[in-house]
Scaffold this motif. Structure first.
Motif, short mmCIF file in Angstrom:
data_model
loop_
_atom_site.label_atom_id
_atom_site.label_comp_id
_atom_site.label_asym_id
_atom_site.label_seq_id
_atom_site.Cartn_x
_atom_site.Cartn_y
_atom_site.Cartn_z
N SER A 91 0.91 -1.09 0.08
CA SER A 91 -0.01 -0.02 0.06
C SER A 91 0.69 1.23 -0.06
CB SER A 91 -0.85 -0.08 1.21
OG SER A 91 -0.07 0.25 2.31
N SER A 92 0.32 2.41 -0.36
CA SER A 92 0.94 3.87 -0.26
C SER A 92 1.56 4.04 1.16
CB SER A 92 0.10 4.98 -0.73
OG SER A 92 -0.99 4.92 0.33
N ASP A 93 0.83 3.48 2.11
CA ASP A 93 1.66 3.73 3.61
C ASP A 93 2.86 2.64 3.60
OD1 ASP A 93 -0.34 5.61 4.29
OD2 ASP A 93 -1.45 4.29 5.31
N GLN A 94 2.45 1.44 3.18
CA GLN A 94 3.85 0.45 3.25
C GLN A 94 4.85 0.93 2.67
OE1 GLN A 94 1.33 -2.85 2.26
NE2 GLN A 94 1.80 -3.95 4.05
N LEU A 95 4.72 1.49 1.31
CA LEU A 95 5.78 1.84 0.54
C LEU A 95 6.30 3.49 1.41
CD1 LEU A 95 4.31 1.86 -2.95
CD2 LEU A 95 6.09 0.39 -1.96
#
Length: 317
Positions: A287-291
């Motif tokens: 996800s964008s948060d994980q990236l």
């Protein structure tokens, strides 16, 4: 049961819990980014002794990369379909494990052609990881796009492009490696959560007397690619676990190198003294948060864990 993104052939490893275990970490590793590829599924690092360069692939993008030992990119090309591995040929150019079987191309990707249509008649399957044995045969495995259990095979591809089954009843063929003497072959079917060892006949390319060497708990990730050092120790990437674990030939864990990304995929020793451990990784479905937390997901990393590898075999065909 793990679910795959439609058509991707890659499971959703985000369902795994964060790993909770304690092993002494390698103080000498010093993990660094070697090539910040941002690959969707970086895979199959291979140190080419002939050119002293590192080959790797982005599996889902169908891309092959070559880097010099300083980390400078020398070139890349796309093959138009999934590519699980790229290995140098002794006669020049590359042999490639692609969706439709085993292909060849020049070092720059020119003259791409299918040489061995392994499982081309099974459209639900594709090639995955591949490596050469000490005699120069290519061992290459398949897997189903939908992860159908027991639907894949590990094949032996001879220099004349004939091929035969070595291990059947496989779900997700991944890491392959040999002991320094060549008398034992190690194999990972990721769905089984472990590493198996076979007795291996380098004269015929036959593997037999299969037994379990290492079992990895699901909370620690999925065993994926691996390599063997000059002492016979195995280095196994744990996808979803952010680690490469080192095991003795007896299956005892000796060491662990921790990475700043969770999805490590495969590893290989290389560099001028074969003491660099190159480790590929994936940004798949993060996800964008994980990236944001893993800005180097999909990169190839390098570290020096205190071991020395062995020269990788090239394909004799």
């Amino acid at each position: 049961m793990l679910k795959a993104r439609p058509g991707s052939g890659i499971p959703d490893y985000s369902v795994f819990p964060k790993a909770r275990w304690h092993v002494t970490r390698s103080a000498s590793a010093g993990v660094e980014v070697f090539a910040d590829l941002h690959a969707d599924v970086g895979e199959a690092p291979h140190w080419d002794e002939r050119t002293r360069t590192l080959l790797s692939v982005d599996l889902t993008a169908g891309a092959v990369f070559r880097y010099e030992q300083s980390g400078r990119k020398l070139g890349s090309f796309c093959v138009g379909q999934e590519v699980g591995a790229a290995v140098p040929r002794r006669s020049g150019g590359l042999v490639l494990a692609v969706r439709d079987g085993i292909a060849v191309a020049s070092d720059a990707g020119e003259g791409f052609a299918l040489a061995a249509p392994v499982e081309r008649d099974i459209p639900g399957n594709r090639m995955n990881d591949a490596k050469c044995d000490p005699a120069g045969r290519l061992l290459a495995g398949t897997m189903a796009f939908d992860f159908s259990p027991h639907s894949a095979v590990l094949y032996r591809v001879e220099p004349d492009w004939s091929f035969a089954q070595v291990v059947g009843d496989v779900t997700q063929s991944n890491g392959i490696a040999w002991s320094p003497s060549g008398s034992q072959m190690y194999f990972i079917d990721s769905a089984t959560q472990g590493v198996d060892v076979f007795d291996y006949d380098t004269g015929t390319g036959s593997a037999f007397n299969r037994r379990r060497l290492v079992t990895i708990d699901r909370a620690r990730g999925i065993p994926d690619g691996m390599t063997v050092d000059s002492r016979g120790n195995l280095w196994v990437t744990c996808f979803g676990g952010a680690t490469v674990c080192c095991f003795s030939p007896a299956g005892v864990q000796l060491d662990e190198v921790v990475f700043p990304v969770t999805q490590v995929t495969s590893c290989a020793f290389g560099g001028p003294d074969l003491a660099n451990l190159y480790v590929t990784s994936a940004a798949y479905r993060l996800s964008s948060d994980q990236l944001k937390r893993e800005p180097h997901a999909g990169a190839t990393f390098v570290c020096r864990p205190g071991a020395v590898g062995m020269p990788a075999s090239s394909f004799a065909g």
